[in-house]
Design a protein around this motif. Sequence first.
Motif, PDB file in Angstrom:
ATOM      1  N   ARG A  76      -4.004  -2.982  -3.472  1.00 36.86           N
ATOM      2  CA  ARG A  76      -4.476  -2.279  -4.677  1.00 36.86           C
ATOM      3  C   ARG A  76      -5.912  -1.796  -4.502  1.00 36.86           C
ATOM      4  N   GLU A  77      -6.770  -2.648  -3.962  1.00 32.32           N
ATOM      5  CA  GLU A  77      -8.168  -2.267  -3.761  1.00 32.32           C
ATOM      6  C   GLU A  77      -8.294  -1.087  -2.797  1.00 32.32           C
ATOM      7  N   ILE A  78      -7.517  -1.129  -1.723  1.00 32.02           N
ATOM      8  CA  ILE A  78      -7.555  -0.021  -0.758  1.00 32.02           C
ATOM      9  C   ILE A  78      -7.127   1.272  -1.437  1.00 32.02           C
ATOM     10  N   TYR A  79      -6.035   1.196  -2.201  1.00 30.91           N
ATOM     11  CA  TYR A  79      -5.534   2.418  -2.825  1.00 30.91           C
ATOM     12  C   TYR A  79      -6.484   2.945  -3.894  1.00 30.91           C
ATOM     13  N   LEU A  80      -7.105   2.050  -4.655  1.00 26.90           N
ATOM     14  CA  LEU A  80      -8.037   2.516  -5.685  1.00 26.90           C
ATOM     15  C   LEU A  80      -9.288   3.136  -5.075  1.00 26.90           C
ATOM     16  N   ALA A  85      -8.830   7.163  -9.800  1.00 27.73           N
ATOM     17  CA  ALA A  85      -8.254   7.465 -11.116  1.00 27.73           C
ATOM     18  C   ALA A  85      -6.840   6.921 -11.275  1.00 27.73           C
ATOM     19  N   ALA A  86      -6.340   6.198 -10.281  1.00 26.82           N
ATOM     20  CA  ALA A  86      -4.936   5.765 -10.309  1.00 26.82           C
ATOM     21  C   ALA A  86      -4.677   4.609 -11.256  1.00 26.82           C
ATOM     22  N   LEU A 134       0.827  -1.207   0.000  1.00 27.32           N
ATOM     23  CA  LEU A 134       0.000   0.000   0.000  1.00 27.32           C
ATOM     24  C   LEU A 134       0.862   1.258   0.000  1.00 27.32           C
ATOM     25  N   ASP A 135       1.933   1.248   0.781  1.00 25.21           N
ATOM     26  CA  ASP A 135       2.844   2.402   0.797  1.00 25.21           C
ATOM     27  C   ASP A 135       3.436   2.646  -0.587  1.00 25.21           C
ATOM     28  N   TYR A 136       3.766   1.566  -1.293  1.00 23.62           N
ATOM     29  CA  TYR A 136       4.330   1.746  -2.643  1.00 23.62           C
ATOM     30  C   TYR A 136       3.283   2.246  -3.633  1.00 23.62           C
ATOM     31  N   PHE A 137       2.064   1.745  -3.550  1.00 21.84           N
ATOM     32  CA  PHE A 137       1.018   2.297  -4.409  1.00 21.84           C
ATOM     33  C   PHE A 137       0.824   3.783  -4.118  1.00 21.84           C
ATOM     34  N   ALA A 151       3.717   3.676  -7.345  1.00 18.97           N
ATOM     35  CA  ALA A 151       3.941   2.429  -8.072  1.00 18.97           C
ATOM     36  C   ALA A 151       2.677   2.026  -8.819  1.00 18.97           C
ATOM     37  N   GLN A 152       2.870   1.532 -10.025  1.00 16.31           N
ATOM     38  CA  GLN A 152       1.759   1.023 -10.827  1.00 16.31           C
ATOM     39  C   GLN A 152       1.773  -0.499 -10.920  1.00 16.31           C
ATOM     40  N   ILE A 153       2.867  -1.113 -10.502  1.00 13.78           N
ATOM     41  CA  ILE A 153       2.982  -2.569 -10.491  1.00 13.78           C
ATOM     42  C   ILE A 153       3.576  -2.990  -9.151  1.00 13.78           C
TER      43      ILE A 153
END
Length: 310
Positions: free
Chosen positions: A103-107, A112-113, A56-59, A63-65
């Motif tokens: 990924r779900e948390i960040y989205l 729009a990420a 999550l920190d990287y997203f 980060a995209q991957i």
Amino acid sequence: MPQINPLTALLESHPFAVLDGALATELEARGCNLADNLWSAKVLMENPQLIRDVHLDYFRAGAQIAITASYQATPLGFSARGLTEAQSAALIEQSVALAKEAREIYLREDPAAGPLLVAGSVGPYGAYLADGSEYRGDYVRPAEEFKAFHRPRIEALLNAGADLLACETLPSFAEITALADLLTEYPQARAWFSFTLRDDQHLSDGTPLVQVVNTLAACPQVIALGINCIALNKTTAALKHLQSLSALPLVVYPNSGETYDAVSKAWHTHGDSCGSLAGHVSQWLEAGAKLIGGCCRTTPEDIAALRERR
């Protein structure tokens, strides 16, 4: 119908895709002791939520991957801790689930990420040996033994829904050839292959990169190739050489320039060897890099600086 390359949307909309950075470094910063043969895979057993938090920190850093915590997660390695093959597969699948959860948390935070991808890490046999041989490639095994080693992890990563595979830190031509052949058992799989090097024209085991590239050219499931976990100052020359050999997108995610001691399980700094990922972006792009991130000893701050160059 042909399988769609999962990188296509990313690379159509950005000059390069941003990979994440070191997982183990961030886990150690959160108090994990990784001086262990399982390395970061140990945390899958002990405190998996920390892995999700690092993803999550990287997203959040841009980060995209995300690359899963399965680099050193194998049934052979887990069996030494008394785990069955089924338990090992469940942990490998969990490494994908943790990245997908992040990924779900960040989205939800930034709808729009996207698109954001999860790459299932397939580390080399040398990582299982835990003796630093992923930087030497001096292990010899029959092709079928390499396949038997990698098959259950690849199956678990794909079953858990990894978008693609990151066959990474590969030092051995024999292992690379076996992995490429193994991919044909999973026609839906797409992968990047990234190598450790002896110099800018040879794998760690001494095989010329031209031989490696020619072999992988016969495998359409390999959708990018490149280098990882080598020092910053060795990256550009190697990328230029790979660019002269292949039209595939190139991937680069170096370490910080420090040296790994397999006995002490520690990294050691040498003078001013550490550098800036972001400071190399222009020359990497000129050399064909399309997937750029960091490996050992890099941080979310390094990835945030890369995002600013995108």
